[in-house]
Motif scaffolding. Sequence first.
Motif, PDB file in Angstrom:
ATOM      1  N   MET A 170     -16.534  -1.274  23.279  1.00 47.61           N
ATOM      2  CA  MET A 170     -16.095  -2.086  24.253  1.00 47.61           C
ATOM      3  C   MET A 170     -16.048  -1.663  25.454  1.00 47.61           C
ATOM      4  SD  MET A 170     -12.309  -3.340  23.322  1.00 47.61           S
ATOM      5  CE  MET A 170     -12.552  -4.980  23.491  1.00 47.61           C
ATOM      6  N   LEU A 171     -17.090  -2.933  26.628  1.00 55.53           N
ATOM      7  CA  LEU A 171     -17.311  -1.924  27.543  1.00 55.53           C
ATOM      8  C   LEU A 171     -15.724  -2.716  28.389  1.00 55.53           C
ATOM      9  CD1 LEU A 171     -20.280  -4.805  28.510  1.00 55.53           C
ATOM     10  CD2 LEU A 171     -20.327  -1.869  27.791  1.00 55.53           C
ATOM     11  N   ASP A 230     -14.236  -5.452  30.157  1.00 61.10           N
ATOM     12  CA  ASP A 230     -13.405  -6.184  29.261  1.00 61.10           C
ATOM     13  C   ASP A 230     -12.192  -6.428  30.172  1.00 61.10           C
ATOM     14  OD1 ASP A 230     -15.998  -7.530  27.940  1.00 61.10           O
ATOM     15  OD2 ASP A 230     -15.354  -5.871  26.934  1.00 61.10           O
ATOM     16  N   GLU A 239     -19.028   3.464  30.977  1.00 58.84           N
ATOM     17  CA  GLU A 239     -19.183   1.991  30.632  1.00 58.84           C
ATOM     18  C   GLU A 239     -18.210   1.787  29.715  1.00 58.84           C
ATOM     19  OE1 GLU A 239     -23.029  -1.242  30.351  1.00 58.84           O
ATOM     20  OE2 GLU A 239     -22.923   1.058  30.640  1.00 58.84           O
ATOM     21  N   ARG A 240     -18.587   1.766  28.107  1.00 59.78           N
ATOM     22  CA  ARG A 240     -17.906   1.755  26.949  1.00 59.78           C
ATOM     23  C   ARG A 240     -16.773   2.667  26.897  1.00 59.78           C
ATOM     24  NH1 ARG A 240     -20.061   4.033  22.423  1.00 59.78           N
ATOM     25  NH2 ARG A 240     -19.461   2.466  21.365  1.00 59.78           N
ATOM     26  N   ILE A 241     -15.817   1.940  26.562  1.00 63.41           N
ATOM     27  CA  ILE A 241     -14.008   2.839  26.942  1.00 63.41           C
ATOM     28  C   ILE A 241     -14.009   3.795  25.827  1.00 63.41           C
ATOM     29  CG2 ILE A 241     -13.386   0.312  27.592  1.00 63.41           C
ATOM     30  CD1 ILE A 241     -11.852   0.036  25.412  1.00 63.41           C
ATOM     31  N   GLU A 242     -15.002   4.010  24.314  1.00 65.50           N
ATOM     32  CA  GLU A 242     -14.639   4.759  22.469  1.00 65.50           C
ATOM     33  C   GLU A 242     -15.163   5.840  23.650  1.00 65.50           C
ATOM     34  OE1 GLU A 242     -14.853   0.205  21.595  1.00 65.50           O
ATOM     35  OE2 GLU A 242     -16.366   1.221  23.628  1.00 65.50           O
ATOM     36  N   ASP A 243     -16.189   6.173  24.730  1.00 68.01           N
ATOM     37  CA  ASP A 243     -16.360   7.198  24.898  1.00 68.01           C
ATOM     38  C   ASP A 243     -15.489   8.122  25.361  1.00 68.01           C
ATOM     39  OD1 ASP A 243     -19.048   6.727  23.537  1.00 68.01           O
ATOM     40  OD2 ASP A 243     -20.284   5.583  25.689  1.00 68.01           O
ATOM     41  N   HIS A 244     -14.410   7.456  26.407  1.00 70.58           N
ATOM     42  CA  HIS A 244     -13.589   7.739  27.306  1.00 70.58           C
ATOM     43  C   HIS A 244     -12.600   9.165  26.493  1.00 70.58           C
ATOM     44  CE1 HIS A 244     -10.037   8.471  30.090  1.00 70.58           C
ATOM     45  NE2 HIS A 244      -9.094   8.739  30.046  1.00 70.58           N
ATOM     46  N   TYR A 301      -6.281   1.827  22.174  1.00 72.31           N
ATOM     47  CA  TYR A 301      -7.321   0.314  23.179  1.00 72.31           C
ATOM     48  C   TYR A 301      -7.518  -0.339  21.585  1.00 72.31           C
ATOM     49  CZ  TYR A 301     -10.956   2.965  21.000  1.00 72.31           C
ATOM     50  OH  TYR A 301     -12.358   3.990  19.881  1.00 72.31           O
ATOM     51  N   LYS A 345      -8.337  -1.850  34.638  1.00 70.71           N
ATOM     52  CA  LYS A 345      -9.625  -0.622  34.834  1.00 70.71           C
ATOM     53  C   LYS A 345      -9.212   0.460  33.392  1.00 70.71           C
ATOM     54  CE  LYS A 345     -13.712  -2.566  36.198  1.00 70.71           C
ATOM     55  NZ  LYS A 345     -15.259  -1.841  36.965  1.00 70.71           N
TER      56      LYS A 345
END
Length: 340
Positions: free
Chosen positions: A1-2, A5, A216-221, A281, A300
């Motif tokens: 997800m971005l 979003d 940019e991609r929340i999965e990378d946080h 998330y 965000k």
Amino acid sequence: MLLTDFDYELPPELIAQVPCPQRDHSRLMVLDREKKSIAHKHFYDIIDYLKPGDTLVFNNTRVIPARLIGTRSTGAHIEVFLLRRREQNDWEVLVKPGRKARSGTIINFGNGELSCEILESTDFGGRIARFKYDGIWEELLDKLGQTPLPPYIHEKLQDKSRYQTVYAKEDGSAAAPTAGLHFTEDLLKKIKEKGIALEFVTLHVGLGTFRPVNVERIEDHVMHTEFFHVDEDTAARINAAKERGGRIIAVGTTSIRTLESATDESGKLIAQSADTGIFIYPGYKFKIVDGIITNFHLPKSTLLMLVSAFAGREYILNAYHEAVAQKYRFFSFGDAMCIL
């Protein structure tokens, strides 16, 4: 997800700068996940949405005066913000300006009764600092430290107790678990008399809760870890309540993260003291939490992602748009939301 979003437009004037004059008189938006409905109430109405057999779970952490203003040997002022204790005198800290805080830097506070040496940098842009002092740490901190308020609050807090919950007990947080700020002793008494259990866990709020998402991609946080504690008796009572069919309602996102971190895949809450870097998330399957009481969160933010995981992103964003239209007050000193 971005990341985009989880964005929404918030007029700056809706960011609450001071607490509601009476804690439980703030507004309350009530969301029913099944009906997808939105109701507008006041926080003292929360009792009408709780049932005998429910369990409210609170975070009993207490905010410490974590903001220290000191000087370097040059006389230049420098800010040291306490995040979490590593060992007795070693703390993870944020330093401003950071470029002036290289390893070996000595910073003095007050009249020299407290000082620290910067030992090393951390992987999140902070520092490890070793403190030296004469006297009792807690007394020195109360004397020299300042209550840390979020950067979006520009008004001076007249009453420091308003940035503590009425049940705050365990020292260690750099920020308040703000959903709990709406509860009064009287409201808690009425809730208990109705047959709702009150349970307390601890998560010391630090960088993990508030660190911005810069990917940019929340999965990378990647979340920064925070310390939590659930004791044996509390875990046993919450598990028993769940087995009886009672709802487990978490007060605040820090309580949610504690409960979900300490619950195994079978849905059993396990007593423990540990660090958690849990990032919740959309797509996450909740293991024990049945309801949430929370404030309105920053665009965000990981906290907005968490409530979106619980209730659905579109439903939450629609509720936020409604809150803006109805001029709810946002963030730490703002209004509340109950999601059942």
